[in-house]
Design an enzyme around this catalytic site. Structure first.
Site: not given
Ligand code: ZN
Length: 341
Positions: A157, A194, A281
């Site tokens: 990120h 993500h 995750d």
């Molecule tokens: Zn993640």
């Protein structure tokens, strides 16, 4: 197989996590790395301390002003005459039209959300996490068929000039850039829960680094503003960015359907090397999971990635169900390494 990890990576211990209207318990905690390290040792992987390669590889991906902020922020925050709290954390987020006068304005510029406070050891831990990525990439450049960079804090990120989503330095992007020193075409396959908007941003106009991300639909889910199918790259990089979102609540089969699409795209691209941005995750019990990948699913992922037959660097990204990080790492590498021999 060589695994790169530096003990300094354990010293970043964030106390603050502000997300969706609430202060929450930090999830990106040092115990994650301890547990992954335990898993790597149980597998018999060769744990190595990365050499200090300096900032050159970091600067190939990040702005120097941003690195200077990360390095100095804690010191400058604590030099204020008032008590501003232990961690550097802005209540003001201004990325544009910001004159950067003072540490508060810089924090507003360089911290992109409420999950990335800067504490006393954030820079050193992030620096060594990035060195683990550089060392892994150099091992692959040196002829290793595979290596594992046990990066923590995670990286996907982190923007060119911004921390976010528990990430400060973009380890996977840094590694991909190092691999480009010798390999003409590199693919980054990101299977974290993500969307890695930092990797996407860094290589958005690059045709030589193909970014493919499988992730939960980002509508009302971090990072919320990127990760959609229509983001396909720009300029010479048009087509070299592939987002494969999964609806929230998807069973494991949806993940493997997206993986099949990703593997087909990789074979068409014919890369010279692969970076796997690996997040745990997606595991069914993870607090961040929006899909239900099982422990055996990680073995299958390992087998399928290994089957590409590419020089491969595995870079650790997320995974917050601490009790299963070691066993899921074991499942992944058992599948991966069996299929390499
Ligand atoms: Zn993640």
């Amino acid at each position: 197989m060589d695994t790169f990890f530096h003990p300094e990576q354990l010293r970043h211990a964030p106390q603050t996590y502000f997300s969706r209207g609430q202060m929450r318990n930090p999830q990106e905690v040092p115990q994650r790395a301890e547990r992954l390290l335990q898993g790597a040792k149980a597998l018999g992987l060769n744990i190595r301390t990365p050499a200090d390669d300096g900032t050159r590889a970091l600067l190939a991906v990040h702005d120097i002003a941003y690195l200077r902020f990360l390095e100095s922020a804690y010191r400058r925050w604590h030099a204020q005459p008032e008590d501003w709290g232990e961690e550097v954390m802005s209540n003001i987020f201004v990325r544009e039209n910001n004159a950067l006068r003072g540490i508060l304005a810089e924090a507003g510029r360089y911290l992109a959300d409420g999950s990335c406070p800067v504490g006393e050891f954030t820079w050193s831990a992030s620096y060594w996490s990035a060195q683990a990525a550089v060392a892994g990439a150099q091992a692959v450049l040196g002829g290793a068929r595979q290596a594992y960079s046990l990066c923590r804090p995670p990286g996907h990120h982190a923007r060119r000039d911004g921390a976010g989503g528990f990430c400060y330095l973009n380890n996977s992007a840094i590694a991909a850039r190092v691999l480009r020193d010798r390999y003409a075409r590199v693919v980054v396959l990101d299977t974290d829960m993500h969307h890695g908007q930092g990797i996407q941003e860094i290589f958005y106009d690059a045709p030589d680094v193909f970014y493919i991300s499988i992730h939960g639909d980002t509508t009302n889910f971090y990072p919320a503003v990127t990760g959609f199918e229509n983001e396909r790259g720009a300029g010479a990089g048009m087509g070299y960015n592939l987002n494969l979102p999964m609806p929230h609540g998807s069973p494991e089969s949806v993940f493997f359907d997206r993986l099949d699409t990703a593997l087909r795209a990789i074979r068409i691209f014919e890369p010279d090397a692969l970076v796997l941005a690996l997040g745990f995750d997606i595991y069914q019990d993870d607090p961040q999971a929006k899909v239900a990948v099982s422990a055996d699913g990680f073995s299958r992922l390992g087998q399928q990635v290994a089957g590409l037959g590419l020089p491969t660097l595995i870079v650790q990204e997320g995974g917050y169900h601490i009790d299963t990080l070691d066993s899921n790492l074991g499942k992944f590498f058992n599948g991966f390494l069996e299929s390499r021999e």
